[in-house]
Design an enzyme around this catalytic site. Structure first.
Site, PDB file in Angstrom:
ATOM      1  CB  CYS A 127      -0.247   0.534   7.847  1.00 30.50           C
ATOM      2  SG  CYS A 127      -1.961   0.508   7.242  1.00 30.50           S
ATOM      3  CB  CYS A 172      -0.948   0.003   1.197  1.00 27.85           C
ATOM      4  SG  CYS A 172      -2.086  -1.395   1.201  1.00 27.85           S
TER       5      CYS A 172
END
Length: 474
Positions: free
Chosen positions: A458, A138
């Site tokens: 994250c 991500c």
């Protein structure tokens, strides 16, 4: 026993962990609204001697759409090309001055494994302009940006286009391993006898497709399960998660209606209408959200479809330059890209706590404190992930026992946090979100009169990223 391996069934919302992670109540809707911007006094600049300043000239993105909707018949390079074309139109940058193009992506289309190169050629960039693709879950677009920052700061390049793309509507679905092996062996067979012998080994179960993995390779656990356990470990209730998700959607709708999402560029989908805005923003009500069943840990989990980010198609692109090059070309940059930090933790125990670990490190590197930050832009994978990070950041106990710090990181003020919505509402194309976060921070600083923004995210694998964005003087 670690935080996340504490038995879930024995960990009610009012657990002993809640005493460790005391935080102001988050179940009050009034605390989840974005407060009006306050003009801030000019602080010191973060320029460093003998290091080139890297600036963001501008950035764009396609509308982020729910997977399976208007982009479902496209390929990833189509979306990436649309972002590049939109950036060219927005900035009028001559294609020939771009030294390098870097894109991030996560689930690669095998036909266009270097999607940055294919998109660049499709957008009309010179075949002499190098391009490569990076992947870091991500934070892939974050990696694309910081790679560009390094190339500029080191003097290797002056002008970089960085971005990211993800198309979840058409993920690669493979034949089973047994079927692939059989087909490869058949391709190598030199006689009819060898072929017949191989065909005799075929079984109908070989035809079962192999879907893309949704679980962590190292832990065999899905991110949703980890988010559910994280929320339980930090005593984050279902109501708190639903309220935070409602906040994200409400703020995103407000920002969309007020024209604040200026990084979105229209995209004429071939054979379809022009798409002009994100289609995942759906303010609901706590009553409606409460009706949804747990999505991962059943029947006692608290993570649902409503308080999780959704599968999204989209692409983003940013023009970053050496400051002197941008000024020489007549541009008025939006922001400086300053210090950044990557971190990694145990993917089993702390998969989604990257922002907690990266934030203090990047602040210390930049010589700033939480009080210096005017705009926070954190990636919202799950409501529970955001709220668990809040509690970890606000805990002296966690800082001492897990981070090796004497004092807590500090809690981001909600009135400065994701004021125009976040990934829960705007969407999360894995490879493209990083650029959206940086542009949201840059645009908010200009709109609100702030100086410093903090971007954090994250990522799968237990990794994380944080970056300081400094507003360019008006």
């Amino acid at each position: 026993m670690t935080i996340l391996t504490y038995p879930f069934k024995n960990l009610p919302t009012a657990s002993k962990w809640a005493l460790r992670f005391s935080i102001r109540p988050l179940s009050c809707s009034s605390q989840l609204r974005a407060a009006p911007a306050v003009q801030t006094k000019t602080k010191k600049t973060l320029a460093k001697p003998n290091i080139r300043n890297v600036v963001v000239v501008d950035g764009v993105r396609t509308p982020f759409l729910l997977s399976g909707t208007s982009y479902k018949d496209l390929m990833p390079h189509d979306l990436a090309r649309a972002a590049l074309t939109g950036l060219l139109h927005r900035t009028s940058v001559p294609k020939e001055v771009v030294d390098y193009i870097i894109f991030g992506t996560v689930i690669q289309e095998v036909k266009t494994s270097n999607v940055a190169r294919e998109a660049a050629l499709g957008a009309g960039f010179s075949d002499k302009t190098p391009a490569h693709t990076v992947t870091m879950a991500c934070i892939s677009a974050n990696q694309a940006m910081t790679t560009g920052v390094g190339l500029i700061a080191s003097g290797q390049c002056d002008v970089i286009v960085a971005g990211g793309v993800e198309l979840m509507s058409d993920v690669p679905i493979r034949h089973s391993r047994k079927m692939r092996k059989l087909m490869l062996d058949l391709n190598k067979a030199k006689s009819m006898g060898q072929r017949l012998s191989l065909i005799s080994k075929f079984r109908f179960n070989f035809l079962a497709p192999e879907l893309p993995a949704v679980s962590e390779f190292s832990t065999s656990e899905t991110m949703g399960h980890s988010a559910d356990r994280l929320a339980a470990a930090f005593a984050v209730s279902r109501l708190e998660q639903d309220e935070y998700a409602l906040r994200s959607h409400s703020l995103a709708k407000k920002a969309q209606d007020e024209g604040l999402l200026s990084d979105v560029v229209p995209f004429k989908v071939p054979g379809k209408d022009t798409v002009t805005k994100d289609n995942g923003i759906r303010p609901s009500s706590l009553e409606q959200m409460a009706k949804l069943k747990p999505a991962f840990i059943k029947p006692y989990g608290t993570v649902t479809a409503a308080n999780s980010s959704f599968l999204t198609d989209g692409a983003s692109a940013m023009l970053i330059m050496a400051e002197e090059k941008a000024l020489a070309m007549g541009y008025k940059p939006k922001a400086y890209l300053r210090d950044f930090m990557y971190v990694s933790q145990d993917p089993k125990d702390q998969l989604l706590l990257g922002p907690t670990y990266a934030t203090p490190k990047v602040l210390e590197k930049a010589g700033l404190t939480m009080n210096d930050i005017d705009a926070f832009e954190f990636h919202e994978a799950f409501s529970g992930q955001i709220l668990a990070n809040f509690k970890a950041m606000d805990s002296d106990w966690f800082a001492e026992n897990y981070m090796g710090r004497k004092t807590k990181v500090g809690l981001p003020p909600l009135e400065k946090f994701n004021n125009w919505g976040g990934s829960l509402s705007l969407g999360h194309p894995f490879g493209a979100t990083g650029c959206r976060l940086v542009m949201a921070a840059a645009n908010r600083l200009r709109k609100e009169g702030g100086q410093y923004g903090l971007v954090a995210a994250c990522a799968a694998g237990g990794q994380g990223h944080a970056m300081i964005v400094e507003a360019y003087p008006k």
